[in-house]
Scaffold this active site. Structure first.
Site, PDB file in Angstrom:
ATOM      1  N   CYS A 268     -88.122  30.692  86.191  1.00 31.04           N
ATOM      2  CA  CYS A 268     -88.869  31.959  86.076  1.00 31.04           C
ATOM      3  C   CYS A 268     -89.173  32.368  84.643  1.00 31.04           C
ATOM      4  CB  CYS A 268     -88.097  33.074  86.778  1.00 31.04           C
ATOM      5  SG  CYS A 268     -87.974  32.824  88.547  1.00 31.04           S
TER       6      CYS A 268
HETATM    7  N1  LIG Z   1     -86.081  31.321  92.632  1.00 34.76           N
HETATM    8  C1  LIG Z   1     -85.978  32.493  92.022  1.00 34.76           C
HETATM    9  O1  LIG Z   1     -84.936  32.849  91.456  1.00 34.76           O
HETATM   10  C2  LIG Z   1     -87.118  33.463  92.041  1.00 34.76           C
HETATM   11  C3  LIG Z   1     -86.900  34.733  91.508  1.00 34.76           C
HETATM   12  C4  LIG Z   1     -87.924  35.653  91.505  1.00 34.76           C
HETATM   13  C5  LIG Z   1     -89.149  35.264  92.015  1.00 34.76           C
HETATM   14  N2  LIG Z   1     -89.357  34.024  92.520  1.00 34.76           N
HETATM   15  C6  LIG Z   1     -90.677  33.707  93.067  1.00 34.76           C
HETATM   16  O2  LIG Z   1     -90.551  33.487  94.469  1.00 34.76           O
HETATM   17  C7  LIG Z   1     -91.516  32.521  94.887  1.00 34.76           C
HETATM   18  C8  LIG Z   1     -90.806  31.425  95.620  1.00 34.76           C
HETATM   19  O3  LIG Z   1     -89.913  30.804  94.724  1.00 34.76           O
HETATM   20  P1  LIG Z   1     -88.747  29.827  95.217  1.00 34.76           P
HETATM   21  O4  LIG Z   1     -87.937  29.568  94.017  1.00 34.76           O
HETATM   22  O5  LIG Z   1     -88.113  30.342  96.450  1.00 34.76           O
HETATM   23  O6  LIG Z   1     -89.625  28.527  95.586  1.00 34.76           O
HETATM   24  P2  LIG Z   1     -89.117  27.195  96.332  1.00 34.76           P
HETATM   25  O7  LIG Z   1     -90.000  26.115  95.852  1.00 34.76           O
HETATM   26  O8  LIG Z   1     -87.638  27.064  96.207  1.00 34.76           O
HETATM   27  O9  LIG Z   1     -89.412  27.484  97.885  1.00 34.76           O
HETATM   28  C9  LIG Z   1     -90.685  27.654  98.422  1.00 34.76           C
HETATM   29  C10 LIG Z   1     -90.680  27.186  99.877  1.00 34.76           C
HETATM   30  O10 LIG Z   1     -91.959  27.508 100.426  1.00 34.76           O
HETATM   31  C11 LIG Z   1     -92.350  26.436 101.293  1.00 34.76           C
HETATM   32  N3  LIG Z   1     -93.806  26.529 101.460  1.00 34.76           N
HETATM   33  C12 LIG Z   1     -94.773  26.269 100.563  1.00 34.76           C
HETATM   34  N4  LIG Z   1     -95.989  26.562 101.093  1.00 34.76           N
HETATM   35  C13 LIG Z   1     -95.762  27.018 102.350  1.00 34.76           C
HETATM   36  C14 LIG Z   1     -96.604  27.479 103.381  1.00 34.76           C
HETATM   37  N5  LIG Z   1     -97.940  27.570 103.220  1.00 34.76           N
HETATM   38  N6  LIG Z   1     -96.051  27.852 104.557  1.00 34.76           N
HETATM   39  C15 LIG Z   1     -94.700  27.777 104.729  1.00 34.76           C
HETATM   40  N7  LIG Z   1     -93.849  27.355 103.764  1.00 34.76           N
HETATM   41  C16 LIG Z   1     -94.376  26.981 102.591  1.00 34.76           C
HETATM   42  C17 LIG Z   1     -91.856  25.197 100.582  1.00 34.76           C
HETATM   43  O11 LIG Z   1     -91.710  24.104 101.484  1.00 34.76           O
HETATM   44  C18 LIG Z   1     -90.491  25.678 100.023  1.00 34.76           C
HETATM   45  O12 LIG Z   1     -89.434  25.422 100.916  1.00 34.76           O
HETATM   46  C19 LIG Z   1     -92.257  32.103  93.625  1.00 34.76           C
HETATM   47  O13 LIG Z   1     -93.414  32.875  93.464  1.00 34.76           O
HETATM   48  C20 LIG Z   1     -91.281  32.429  92.533  1.00 34.76           C
HETATM   49  O14 LIG Z   1     -91.918  32.659  91.297  1.00 34.76           O
HETATM   50  C21 LIG Z   1     -88.359  33.124  92.560  1.00 34.76           C
END
Ligand SMILES: NC(=O)c1ccc[n+]([C@@H]2O[C@H](COP(=O)([O-])OP(=O)(O)OC[C@H]3O[C@@H](n4cnc5c(N)ncnc54)[C@H](O)[C@@H]3O)[C@@H](O)[C@H]2O)c1
Length: 444
Positions: A268
């Site tokens: 992030c």
């Molecule tokens: N990880 C963190 O600490 C964190 C913190 C704040 C914000 N975010 C934000 O949250 C969002 C997600 O991050 P994350 O770390 O969980 O990502 P990630 O890559 O760990 O998980 C995303 C999931 O979404 C699934 N996916 C993708 N496209 C899809 C669709 N069309 N339909 C269904 N499933 C789908 C993927 O298979 C994956 O399992 C991002 O925008 C990120 O910037 C993450």
């Protein structure tokens, strides 16, 4: 209230489990069949403290599918938590969010009742009330603010404490298309939080700005402390830890994230200043502070490389302790430990590395050859110079005998000031943010 969560990754899986543990019936959807199978088998699809325990207490209330329209059709509210990767300009791409909204809209089309859609993914300011709203209205054939509500509500969580941060938030940020949507979302959070968070409700663009502003402000503090550290390292008798502890006691500043050490990494923080600056450029505004924060952050690895080069010629055997971007996680994305390994190998050094959790992840993504060590102790024993890049608590407990050398004393570059007095007794500890005492100031 039945909830669907689209995207069961590092953020979405804990979110779905938190809701299910609080009594909501939850259907999660994910594009990955392995993730869906894992949740349906009652197993956490990602490694996050506390997640498995929440899934265990949610049996019967948490299921998963890869059919997003079907999941949406049987629920009242849908959280979208899919990736928003940075594009070539540095801004976050909405591509996956729009794909998800198309499937969500399809599910809403088959319903007769009101539906609430919440975008949790981090998106660029202007997205939710712009192209995301358009995509939802097109796909659902409904008007936002009438029979469908749209919110932007990011989570303020850190990997390694996602579950705790979701259960006990300090603040809830709710960007809402209309009061009905915001009210409904606030009600969901009221049931899922154990804390009494401050609730900030606003329009979507202000919520999007607030999210990116929090991260750019926090990283500015980190880069400030690192800038101070660079200066302190060049002034006789100066110690960045003493200075940051003093200024952090002033409530106008605060001590959190104010520590001179390595730069920030992870999935992030590094991308937020870049996105902020890209947005500012596009709009003709200036983002000097965001650009400086990023530049200072990138420079932190140079400082460590310079400190190594000053003390040890290649090939040496440089022991790098810590490859994850912070302790208690296996995530190596944008970690300064990984960047250091790459930079040293490219300069001709032999690198030995150890991390308590991130060895497999490091091997998978590394573009250079380095030796992975079975323990911190073996890494220290085999190295001719050691660098501590991540403040894993166990690095303070490495057997002192591992640091002992006959003849020349071992040099340890300790970026996090975790060396103990017994270590100082047998090895030369270099603290980058401390100027030499009574001798010539350090130059790196
Ligand atoms: N990880 C963190 O600490 C964190 C913190 C704040 C914000 N975010 C934000 O949250 C969002 C997600 O991050 P994350 O770390 O969980 O990502 P990630 O890559 O760990 O998980 C995303 C999931 O979404 C699934 N996916 C993708 N496209 C899809 C669709 N069309 N339909 C269904 N499933 C789908 C993927 O298979 C994956 O399992 C991002 O925008 C990120 O910037 C993450």
């Amino acid at each position: 209230m039945h909830i669907s969560v689209v995207g069961l990754g590092k953020l979405g899986a804990p979110l779905a489990a938190v809701f299910a543990s609080k009594g909501f019936r939850v259907v999660g959807t994910d594009a990955s069949p392995a993730v869906v199978a894992s949740v349906n088998a009652g197993l956490a699809p990602v490694d996050e403290p506390g997640l498995q325990a929440l899934i265990d207490v949610s049996q019967g209330r948490l299921a998963a599918t890869n059919d997003t329209p079907a999941a949406v059709a049987q629920t009242d509210a849908t959280f979208i938590v899919v990736p928003t990767p940075s594009d070539s300009s540095g801004k976050f791409s909405n591509e996956h969010v729009i794909a998800a909204l198309e499937a969500v809209g399809q599910g809403i089309r088959g319903k007769t009742s009101y539906h609430l859609v919440i975008v949790t993914s981090t998106v660029m300011p202007g997205s939710t009330d712009g192209e995301l709203r358009d995509a939802l209205e097109r796909a659902s054939r409904r008007i936002v603010g009438e029979s469908v509500g749209l919110c932007y509500s990011p989570e303020f969580v850190a990997l390694g404490s996602v579950v705790r941060d979701m259960l006990r938030p300090e603040v809830l940020l709710i960007g809402e298309s209309d009061p009905r949507a915001g009210e409904l979302l606030q009600g969901i959070y009221a049931r899922s939080c154990d804390s009494q968070p401050v609730v900030r409700r606003m329009n979507c663009v202000n919520a999007e700005l607030a999210k990116i502003a929090v991260n750019t402000f926090v990283t500015t503090k980190i880069s400030y402390a690192n800038m101070l550290s660079d200066l302190c390292g060049r002034i006789r008798g100066a110690d960045v830890d003493v200075v940051t502890q003093a200024i952090g006691s002033d409530s106008r500043i605060g001590g959190k994230y104010l520590r001179g050490a390595t730069g920030y990494g992870g999935p992030c923080f590094p991308r937020d200043n870049v996105a902020f600056a890209a947005l500012a450029r596009e709009l003709g505004a200036r983002a000097d502070l965001a650009e400086a924060t990023d530049a200072i952050n990138r420079y932190q690895v140079d400082r460590v490389v310079d400190a190594v080069v000053l003390r040890q010629s290649p090939p040496g055997a440089i022991g790098v302790l810590g490859l994850s971007y912070k302790p208690h996680t296996a995530v190596v994305e944008q970690s300064h430990g990984m960047v250091l390994v790459e930079r040293l190998v490219n300069r001709g050094y032999d690198v030995l590395a150890y991390d308590p959790q991130a060895m497999a992840a490091a091997r998978n993504v590394s573009r250079v050859q380095f030796e992975t060590m079975p323990s911190a102790e073996s890494c220290v024993r085999s190295a001719s110079l050691v660098v501590i890049m991540t403040p894993w608590p166990q690095f303070a407990d490495i057997a002192i005998t591992a640091f002992s050398r006959t003849g020349k004393r071992l040099t340890v570059i300790d970026c996090w000031s975790i060396a103990t007095t017994p270590m100082e007794a047998v090895a030369d500890i270099v603290y980058l943010g401390r100027g030499a005492v009574g001798t010539t100031p350090l130059t790196a």
